[in-house]
Write a protein that holds these residues in place. Sequence first.
Motif, PDB file in Angstrom:
ATOM      1  N   ALA A  51       0.801  -1.257  -0.133  1.00  0.00           N
ATOM      2  CA  ALA A  51      -0.129   0.100  -0.040  1.00  0.00           C
ATOM      3  C   ALA A  51       0.803   1.173  -0.113  1.00  0.00           C
ATOM      4  O   ALA A  51       0.676   2.139   0.992  1.00  0.00           O
ATOM      5  N   PRO A  52       1.677   1.521  -0.913  1.00  0.00           N
ATOM      6  CA  PRO A  52       2.574   2.318  -0.857  1.00  0.00           C
ATOM      7  C   PRO A  52       1.704   3.884  -1.209  1.00  0.00           C
ATOM      8  O   PRO A  52       1.222   3.815  -2.305  1.00  0.00           O
ATOM      9  N   VAL A  53       2.144   4.703  -0.328  1.00  0.00           N
ATOM     10  CA  VAL A  53       1.350   6.052  -0.404  1.00  0.00           C
ATOM     11  C   VAL A  53       1.816   6.811  -1.851  1.00  0.00           C
ATOM     12  O   VAL A  53       0.737   7.444  -2.507  1.00  0.00           O
ATOM     13  N   ALA A  54       3.095   6.543  -2.415  1.00  0.00           N
ATOM     14  CA  ALA A  54       3.299   7.268  -3.401  1.00  0.00           C
ATOM     15  C   ALA A  54       2.509   6.721  -4.714  1.00  0.00           C
ATOM     16  O   ALA A  54       2.602   7.515  -5.815  1.00  0.00           O
ATOM     17  N   ASP A  55       1.924   5.547  -4.680  1.00  0.00           N
ATOM     18  CA  ASP A  55       1.230   4.973  -6.091  1.00  0.00           C
ATOM     19  C   ASP A  55      -0.254   5.379  -5.890  1.00  0.00           C
ATOM     20  O   ASP A  55      -0.885   5.204  -6.920  1.00  0.00           O
ATOM     21  N   ARG A  56      -0.534   6.035  -4.618  1.00  0.00           N
ATOM     22  CA  ARG A  56      -1.960   6.618  -4.778  1.00  0.00           C
ATOM     23  C   ARG A  56      -2.378   7.321  -5.978  1.00  0.00           C
ATOM     24  O   ARG A  56      -3.649   6.880  -6.438  1.00  0.00           O
ATOM     25  N   PRO A  57      -1.893   8.014  -6.586  1.00  0.00           N
ATOM     26  CA  PRO A  57      -2.560   8.895  -7.924  1.00  0.00           C
ATOM     27  C   PRO A  57      -2.819   7.801  -9.019  1.00  0.00           C
ATOM     28  O   PRO A  57      -3.792   7.911  -9.397  1.00  0.00           O
ATOM     29  N   LEU A  58      -1.922   7.016  -9.070  1.00  0.00           N
ATOM     30  CA  LEU A  58      -1.960   6.090 -10.070  1.00  0.00           C
ATOM     31  C   LEU A  58      -3.087   5.037  -9.931  1.00  0.00           C
ATOM     32  O   LEU A  58      -3.869   5.038 -10.791  1.00  0.00           O
ATOM     33  N   LEU A  59      -3.265   4.749  -8.490  1.00  0.00           N
ATOM     34  CA  LEU A  59      -4.478   3.687  -8.017  1.00  0.00           C
ATOM     35  C   LEU A  59      -5.697   4.435  -8.371  1.00  0.00           C
ATOM     36  O   LEU A  59      -6.591   4.180  -9.006  1.00  0.00           O
ATOM     37  N   ALA A  60      -5.592   5.755  -7.963  1.00  0.00           N
ATOM     38  CA  ALA A  60      -7.118   6.428  -7.783  1.00  0.00           C
ATOM     39  C   ALA A  60      -7.399   6.783  -9.296  1.00  0.00           C
ATOM     40  O   ALA A  60      -8.783   6.918  -9.695  1.00  0.00           O
ATOM     41  N   TRP A  61      -6.468   7.146 -10.139  1.00  0.00           N
ATOM     42  CA  TRP A  61      -6.600   7.324 -11.545  1.00  0.00           C
ATOM     43  C   TRP A  61      -7.433   6.218 -11.956  1.00  0.00           C
ATOM     44  O   TRP A  61      -8.444   6.319 -12.738  1.00  0.00           O
ATOM     45  N   ALA A  62      -6.912   5.006 -12.012  1.00  0.00           N
ATOM     46  CA  ALA A  62      -7.257   3.738 -12.691  1.00  0.00           C
ATOM     47  C   ALA A  62      -8.542   3.414 -12.036  1.00  0.00           C
ATOM     48  O   ALA A  62      -9.611   2.970 -12.976  1.00  0.00           O
ATOM     49  N   TYR A  63      -8.527   3.743 -10.733  1.00  0.00           N
ATOM     50  CA  TYR A  63     -10.130   3.176 -10.117  1.00  0.00           C
ATOM     51  C   TYR A  63     -11.245   4.039 -10.558  1.00  0.00           C
ATOM     52  O   TYR A  63     -12.216   3.576 -11.102  1.00  0.00           O
ATOM     53  N   HIS A  64     -10.912   5.540 -10.608  1.00  0.00           N
ATOM     54  CA  HIS A  64     -12.162   6.190 -10.665  1.00  0.00           C
ATOM     55  C   HIS A  64     -12.239   6.112 -12.442  1.00  0.00           C
ATOM     56  O   HIS A  64     -13.637   6.206 -12.663  1.00  0.00           O
ATOM     57  N   ASP A  65     -11.478   5.952 -13.145  1.00  0.00           N
ATOM     58  CA  ASP A  65     -11.754   5.588 -14.587  1.00  0.00           C
ATOM     59  C   ASP A  65     -12.820   4.664 -14.723  1.00  0.00           C
ATOM     60  O   ASP A  65     -13.692   4.680 -15.522  1.00  0.00           O
ATOM     61  N   SER A  66     -12.169   3.542 -14.025  1.00  0.00           N
ATOM     62  CA  SER A  66     -13.163   2.238 -14.122  1.00  0.00           C
ATOM     63  C   SER A  66     -14.446   2.560 -13.804  1.00  0.00           C
ATOM     64  O   SER A  66     -15.472   2.084 -14.279  1.00  0.00           O
ATOM     65  N   VAL A  67     -14.720   3.046 -12.525  1.00  0.00           N
ATOM     66  CA  VAL A  67     -15.875   3.137 -12.019  1.00  0.00           C
ATOM     67  C   VAL A  67     -16.944   4.046 -12.608  1.00  0.00           C
ATOM     68  O   VAL A  67     -18.214   4.007 -12.849  1.00  0.00           O
ATOM     69  N   HIS A  68     -16.183   5.081 -13.440  1.00  0.00           N
ATOM     70  CA  HIS A  68     -17.017   5.973 -14.324  1.00  0.00           C
ATOM     71  C   HIS A  68     -17.503   5.180 -15.234  1.00  0.00           C
ATOM     72  O   HIS A  68     -18.582   5.278 -15.842  1.00  0.00           O
ATOM     73  N   LYS A  69     -16.825   4.274 -16.087  1.00  0.00           N
ATOM     74  CA  LYS A  69     -17.096   3.457 -16.907  1.00  0.00           C
ATOM     75  C   LYS A  69     -18.326   2.243 -16.686  1.00  0.00           C
ATOM     76  O   LYS A  69     -19.071   2.003 -17.241  1.00  0.00           O
ATOM     77  N   ILE A  70     -17.843   2.003 -15.409  1.00  0.00           N
ATOM     78  CA  ILE A  70     -19.231   0.999 -15.004  1.00  0.00           C
ATOM     79  C   ILE A  70     -20.512   1.666 -14.858  1.00  0.00           C
ATOM     80  O   ILE A  70     -21.461   0.979 -15.471  1.00  0.00           O
ATOM     81  N   GLU A  71     -20.465   3.034 -14.428  1.00  0.00           N
ATOM     82  CA  GLU A  71     -21.864   3.426 -14.392  1.00  0.00           C
ATOM     83  C   GLU A  71     -22.197   4.113 -15.705  1.00  0.00           C
ATOM     84  O   GLU A  71     -23.352   3.861 -16.059  1.00  0.00           O
ATOM     85  N   THR A  72     -21.314   4.405 -16.636  1.00  0.00           N
ATOM     86  CA  THR A  72     -21.707   4.692 -17.948  1.00  0.00           C
ATOM     87  C   THR A  72     -22.248   3.515 -18.595  1.00  0.00           C
ATOM     88  O   THR A  72     -23.089   3.523 -19.353  1.00  0.00           O
ATOM     89  N   ALA A  73     -21.759   2.136 -18.600  1.00  0.00           N
ATOM     90  CA  ALA A  73     -22.305   0.988 -19.049  1.00  0.00           C
ATOM     91  C   ALA A  73     -23.607   0.489 -18.588  1.00  0.00           C
ATOM     92  O   ALA A  73     -24.523   0.327 -19.327  1.00  0.00           O
ATOM     93  N   LEU A  74     -23.607   0.800 -17.344  1.00  0.00           N
ATOM     94  CA  LEU A  74     -25.044   0.491 -16.451  1.00  0.00           C
ATOM     95  C   LEU A  74     -26.050   1.496 -17.425  1.00  0.00           C
ATOM     96  O   LEU A  74     -27.171   1.013 -17.528  1.00  0.00           O
ATOM     97  N   SER A  75     -25.757   2.955 -17.259  1.00  0.00           N
ATOM     98  CA  SER A  75     -26.797   3.746 -17.756  1.00  0.00           C
ATOM     99  C   SER A  75     -27.065   3.517 -19.335  1.00  0.00           C
ATOM    100  O   SER A  75     -28.364   3.405 -19.648  1.00  0.00           O
ATOM    101  N   ALA A  76     -26.168   3.105 -20.269  1.00  0.00           N
ATOM    102  CA  ALA A  76     -26.411   2.822 -21.444  1.00  0.00           C
ATOM    103  C   ALA A  76     -27.386   1.480 -21.374  1.00  0.00           C
ATOM    104  O   ALA A  76     -28.266   1.262 -22.254  1.00  0.00           O
ATOM    105  N   ALA A  77     -27.143   0.398 -20.624  1.00  0.00           N
ATOM    106  CA  ALA A  77     -27.849  -0.868 -20.657  1.00  0.00           C
ATOM    107  C   ALA A  77     -29.195  -0.493 -20.220  1.00  0.00           C
ATOM    108  O   ALA A  77     -30.109  -1.188 -20.870  1.00  0.00           O
ATOM    109  N   LEU A  78     -29.356   0.497 -19.198  1.00  0.00           N
ATOM    110  CA  LEU A  78     -30.829   0.645 -18.905  1.00  0.00           C
ATOM    111  C   LEU A  78     -31.386   1.524 -19.891  1.00  0.00           C
ATOM    112  O   LEU A  78     -32.936   1.428 -20.126  1.00  0.00           O
ATOM    113  N   ARG A  79     -30.912   2.372 -20.370  1.00  0.00           N
ATOM    114  CA  ARG A  79     -31.369   3.284 -21.205  1.00  0.00           C
ATOM    115  C   ARG A  79     -31.957   2.743 -22.553  1.00  0.00           C
ATOM    116  O   ARG A  79     -32.992   3.113 -23.235  1.00  0.00           O
TER     117      ARG A  79
END
Length: 824
Positions: free
Chosen positions: A641-669
Amino acid sequence: MSIVIPFLVLLLVGAFAAYHRMRLATWAAITAAALAACWLLGASIPATVVAIVIATLIAVPLLLPAIRKPLVTAPLLKFYRKILPPLSQTERIALEAGSVGFEGELFSGAPDWDVLMSQPKPELTAEEQAFLDGPVEALCRMTDDWDITHVRADLPPELWQFMKEQRFFGMIIPKEYGGLGFSALAHHKVIQKLASISSVVSSTVGVPNSLGPGELLMHYGTQAQKDHYLPRLADGREVPCFALTGPFAGSDATSIPDFGIVCKGEWDGARVLGVKLTFDKRYITLAPVASLIGLAFRMYDPDGLLGDTRDIGITLALVPREVEGMDVGRRHFPLNSPFQNGPVRGHEVFVPLSRIIGEENGFGEGWRMLSECLSIGRSITLPSTASGGAKSGAVTTGAYARVRKQFGLSIGRFEGVEEALARIGGKAYAISALSQATAAAVDRGDVPAVPSAIAKYHCTEMGREVAKDVMDVIGGKGIILGPRNFAGRSWQAAPIAITVEGANIMTRSLLIFGQGAILCHPWVMKEMKAAQDPDERAGLEAFDRALFGHIRYAISNAVRSVWFAVTGSRFGKAPGDDYTRRFFRRLNRHSANLALMADVSMLMLGGKLKFKESLSGRLGDVLSHLYMTSAILKRYHDEGAPVADRPLLAWAYHDSVHKIETALSAALRNFPIRPVGWLMWLLIFPLGRRAEAPGDRLGHRVAALLMAPNEARDRLASGVFMTPCANNPAGRINSYLAAAVAAEPVERKFLKALKNKGIEALDFASQLDEGVREGWITAEERVQLEELRAMTLDAITVDDFDAHELRAATYYDRHRPDGTREAA
């Protein structure tokens, strides 16, 4: 108010029981106790009685098997058999070939994160690490990608010989047969490092260690076949390829028209029973140089020489290159990435039955063999190639963006470039974690059918996106091919990885969710098997257990979806530290969303879901990003859990979660049954969508990591070839970063003097002379600036050529500058 309380209690107890997935009897007991308390504490007696009646009408029929089975289960079983999508034999084999790992937890709606976090950290043995540090490093130093791709269109003889001598083609072959016996993780690390210097070299090494004769023989060959072929494959005496794809059977491998007729023929001077093969294959890697060709064909026995079955089915054979009737040696030219790839054709090629993999145990078993082995190869070679290219591209482009100046600033300081660098760094981090996770799954003994499809699709897609952003950042440096270009060939090769091992469009729209919905779901496979059980009584019993387990699961996921949405996923059991615990909780929500959507889609659409590829693709994206973020979080904690890696972790995580919601939204619409889509929106997004793509401040932190020496950057670069040598422009550019950063204060001082002190010299050397003479810089600082100028010049310089150097050799030989012409 007392009238409402019993119904509110009934609702809350039901929601509580559903969230925690309690059994029906437990819910009934808690409900009875709660309603009794309402009665005793003064709630409206008529309302309480009505609530008790409602609970009784639900609980009693379902708790009594004598009532439940004939009145509920049997009619639902009859209905289920009608909507059950028909499975062909090939689909059934493909489903049964895969095993389920942590992806099954993600499909549960309530992942047990202890399963993930308890998996051992993937680590190489000392022998494997020594191979990476020794022969792999040496092979990288020997590799001149420009010579391979432009001059020779092939590896030089010394590389072929070195790879054979060092057993590069036998990494997966056990030591008792002369191979290296390496783990899947070591296989991944080798391909990753080689890909960072040359995709041609990495594919040449990857193919023999992926789907092909070696792996198939290890799993299904007879002992005699193993004893004969595996040592020869391990030391390179035999170069293998595997011929599956043909003009009329690309991704649909089960429709291959290539055939073999069982008959008698001549072999080694004797008349033996065998098969006469007629086939037309294309896109076969290593075929032009292969000595041993694995071949998939449909086997027929029209004369009944083997028994009563005429159409025996897909079968796999080993065909020597030199056998009569073979047409092999011509090459395809895949997008200026000239790895050995070409067609294989044959007309009435006779081989004995001893050349069938597994001999009599292999007759008609080819599709099962391929289904079980395809996922293992797909898990490693292509994801590892993407990882090597992305990691190398990230650190090299970060260094280039710091060294390269425009308008007096490093180009990486401009926000537009920062955005691209953030995408490069975040996606490289995700690709690395995902590719390593799938290799680790293979080492745990899994046959990761679904994760392999996820890794293949998303690693190669993100790899292409990284290559595009790298090209955008380095501009003219990227589009001028030559020995100094570290990115152009990767950009050209990106579509190759997208296409091979199953085209990405098909992988996304058919395989990921198509397999995952059945393989990973905790109840669907059990229901399908129960519905197809020929024993009616046993089938009803099994279906009853699975059905009500499924109902409890579905209700729970609906409740969990709403609860996590309205509470912002702030509550619930989750692992991790203070930083990552919220990330795990967010994944709990989307796991419940996926499970709910999968159930509703299968219930509402039945067999038609197979043809709703847009919906399947979007739900596959949800599963994929859940798996990817799990891999990212596991990697982060495995590394302490290196603190220095948090920006990379956070960017990859939030990018994926945003894409999850985008995919769910498109599936529902776009859900085919619109009212169902509207209702599902209320359960999944009752307060609307909340996830956002990574923001500018986070992107700035990621870009800053790539443009300065630091431990997070070093971890990201780990495992790729960054040695600064003549054949590795990426390594040289990366090596300049620390010196360039150290020289920046002196450079700023000198540029300020140029602007404000009236230096009259025009060329750089004379300006330095004047600066030292006037005392604006010291002699040591002059040396530092000279070194910076030399490093910058090497980083930004592009190649140029005499005209004849860019012509094909055959053209040049026929149009020589001295006027002579070679005869055609």
